[in-house]
Scaffold this motif. Structure first.
Motif, PDB file in Angstrom:
ATOM      1  N   LYS A   5      -0.430  -7.015  -3.418  1.00 20.81           N
ATOM      2  CA  LYS A   5      -0.694  -6.073  -2.064  1.00 20.81           C
ATOM      3  C   LYS A   5       0.159  -5.748  -0.929  1.00 20.81           C
ATOM      4  O   LYS A   5       0.217  -4.827  -0.201  1.00 20.81           O
ATOM      5  CB  LYS A   5      -1.937  -6.823  -1.347  1.00 20.81           C
ATOM      6  N   GLU A   6       1.521  -6.391  -1.297  1.00 20.32           N
ATOM      7  CA  GLU A   6       2.622  -6.348  -0.314  1.00 20.32           C
ATOM      8  C   GLU A   6       3.883  -6.269  -0.990  1.00 20.32           C
ATOM      9  O   GLU A   6       3.952  -6.869  -1.810  1.00 20.32           O
ATOM     10  CB  GLU A   6       2.448  -7.692   0.704  1.00 20.32           C
ATOM     11  N   LYS A  38       3.291  -2.679   4.713  1.00 18.99           N
ATOM     12  CA  LYS A  38       1.994  -2.497   4.790  1.00 18.99           C
ATOM     13  C   LYS A  38       1.222  -3.396   3.917  1.00 18.99           C
ATOM     14  O   LYS A  38       1.790  -3.854   3.028  1.00 18.99           O
ATOM     15  CB  LYS A  38       1.441  -1.135   4.431  1.00 18.99           C
ATOM     16  N   LEU A  61      -1.887  -3.232   1.039  1.00 19.08           N
ATOM     17  CA  LEU A  61      -2.541  -2.257   0.243  1.00 19.08           C
ATOM     18  C   LEU A  61      -4.034  -3.065   0.307  1.00 19.08           C
ATOM     19  O   LEU A  61      -4.368  -4.119   0.263  1.00 19.08           O
ATOM     20  CB  LEU A  61      -2.251  -2.208  -1.146  1.00 19.08           C
ATOM     21  N   ALA A  62      -5.046  -2.115   0.042  1.00 17.33           N
ATOM     22  CA  ALA A  62      -6.508  -2.640   0.183  1.00 17.33           C
ATOM     23  C   ALA A  62      -6.941  -3.171  -1.205  1.00 17.33           C
ATOM     24  O   ALA A  62      -7.618  -4.277  -0.937  1.00 17.33           O
ATOM     25  CB  ALA A  62      -7.534  -1.241   0.617  1.00 17.33           C
ATOM     26  N   THR A  63      -6.339  -2.525  -2.259  1.00 19.98           N
ATOM     27  CA  THR A  63      -6.768  -3.452  -3.436  1.00 19.98           C
ATOM     28  C   THR A  63      -5.210  -3.580  -4.252  1.00 19.98           C
ATOM     29  O   THR A  63      -4.316  -2.843  -3.984  1.00 19.98           O
ATOM     30  CB  THR A  63      -7.430  -2.478  -4.458  1.00 19.98           C
ATOM     31  N   LYS A 118      -1.955  -3.484  -6.506  1.00 22.44           N
ATOM     32  CA  LYS A 118      -1.468  -2.502  -7.421  1.00 22.44           C
ATOM     33  C   LYS A 118      -0.977  -3.087  -8.742  1.00 22.44           C
ATOM     34  O   LYS A 118      -0.498  -4.115  -8.612  1.00 22.44           O
ATOM     35  CB  LYS A 118      -0.094  -1.754  -6.803  1.00 22.44           C
TER      36      LYS A 118
END
Length: 338
Positions: free
Chosen positions: A7-8, A57, A59-61, A63
């Motif tokens: 996510k980061e 940032k 991420l919502a889900t 990657k």
């Protein structure tokens, strides 16, 4: 299904640089096939995407990345016809889609080939991305004719890397070229020679002088697999009139193409993802290339560049593979067996 993503964009040593999670197993439609992944390998693009996609940032889900895989076809879309359920395939996938760091993956059958029968799963998983890149560089961009161009010289910058290792083999054993690669450490020099290089020159020295020493002050073709900006001025001195240069590395600044004008030199970019990103008219070409590579591997004309196998699809192993790639000192390919 099990997947590993992020996510980061964190340093690989950070606990959350990769995270394991469960997600829904997808179903294929159209030209897609669903593959149960058995092994995948890590390339420089993996850590470059990991370092940049979620910078500053969250991420919502998560990657899911990963662009090399071997696996078994489990389901087929309504337009797919090249493979049957139960067949074993290999591919490099599409950079715009969910990757192979998951137990199941959807992939367009037109960029998938049959796994080489005589190779292990790990040996085969080391091939697709680097094999496609090298093959396209030589035969699609330069358009080498093994008969007409036999004996011409090609300089491969970064011969011991993943792409360079396959390009050396294809250039020597399929394209019939005189192959010169760059390397500096003793292990990487010997690796290049083992791949079929006729000459290995030291990239820490003056390339112009190094080529003069081996009796090839100019070359017909140059494949840049390391750093175009660092070599651009040198390249224009050593490329023969009407030669051809191919680069996969990009440039941080606009290139001065005019320095090649008097020699009528051709310059091409190579990106293995172009066909899948834009669904080009010749997207099926990658299916054909992978099948040809499979044939070459089965016949022993070229060989796998596998050097390290990590057992188990785990966060720990994925981190190890990325650390090895990021070190810049890895030779050959690192594969994770699921």
């Amino acid at each position: 299904m099990k997947a590993i993503g992020f996510k980061e964009s964190l340093p690989i040593t950070e606990t959350k640089s990769f995270i394991e999670f469960e997600t829904e197993k997808p179903s294929p439609t159209g030209f897609d096939i669903l593959v149960k992944v058995q092994a995948n390998s890590v390339n420089p693009v993996d850590f470059k995407v990991r370092q940049s996609v979620a910078k500053d940032k969250v991420l919502a889900t998560p990657k899911i990345i990963g662009w090399d895989a071997v696996g078994v076809v489990e389901a087929i879309g309504d337009k797919a016809s090249k493979f049957k359920i139960g067949e074993t395939v290999f591919y490099a996938g599409d950079i715009n889609r969910s990757g192979s760091n998951s137990t199941y993956q959807l992939v367009d059958e037109r960029i998938v080939g049959f796994k080489p029968k005589n190779l292990s799963i790990a040996e085969a998983a080391a091939i697709p991305l680097t094999g496609l890149t090298a093959y396209e560089s030589i035969f699609d961009r330069i358009k080498i004719d093994p008969v007409k161009d036999k004996g011409k010289t090609i300089l491969i910058l970064a011969g011991a890397g993943g792409v360079g290792s396959i390009a050396t083999q294809l250039a020597k054993k399929v394209a019939n070229l005189t192959v010169i690669t760059t390397a500096s450490r003793e292990d990487s020099i010997q690796w290049c020679k083992g791949m079929g290089a006729d000459f290995v020159i030291n990239h820490h020295n003056d390339i112009v002088e190094e080529l003069k020493k081996i009796g090839h002050p100019e070359v017909n073709y140059i494949l840049d697999y390391v750093n175009l900006d660092a070599y651009w001025e040198t390249i224009q001195k050593i490329i023969k009139p009407q030669g051809h240069i191919v680069s996969i590395t990009g440039s941080g600044t606009p290139l001065n193409l005019s320095i090649m004008k008097n020699k009528s030199v051709t310059f091409s970019w190579e990106l293995m993802y172009t066909r899948s990103m834009y669904t080009t008219d010749d997207i099926e070409r990658q299916h054909d290339i992978l099948n040809h590579l499979s044939e070459l591997l089965d016949k022993g004309i070229i060989k796998s560049t596998l050097t390290t196998t990590l057992k188990g699809f785990t966060v720990e192993n994925l981190k190890k593979a990325h650390e090895l790639q990021e070190s810049g000192r890895s030779i050959g390919k690192t594969v994770i067996e699921f």
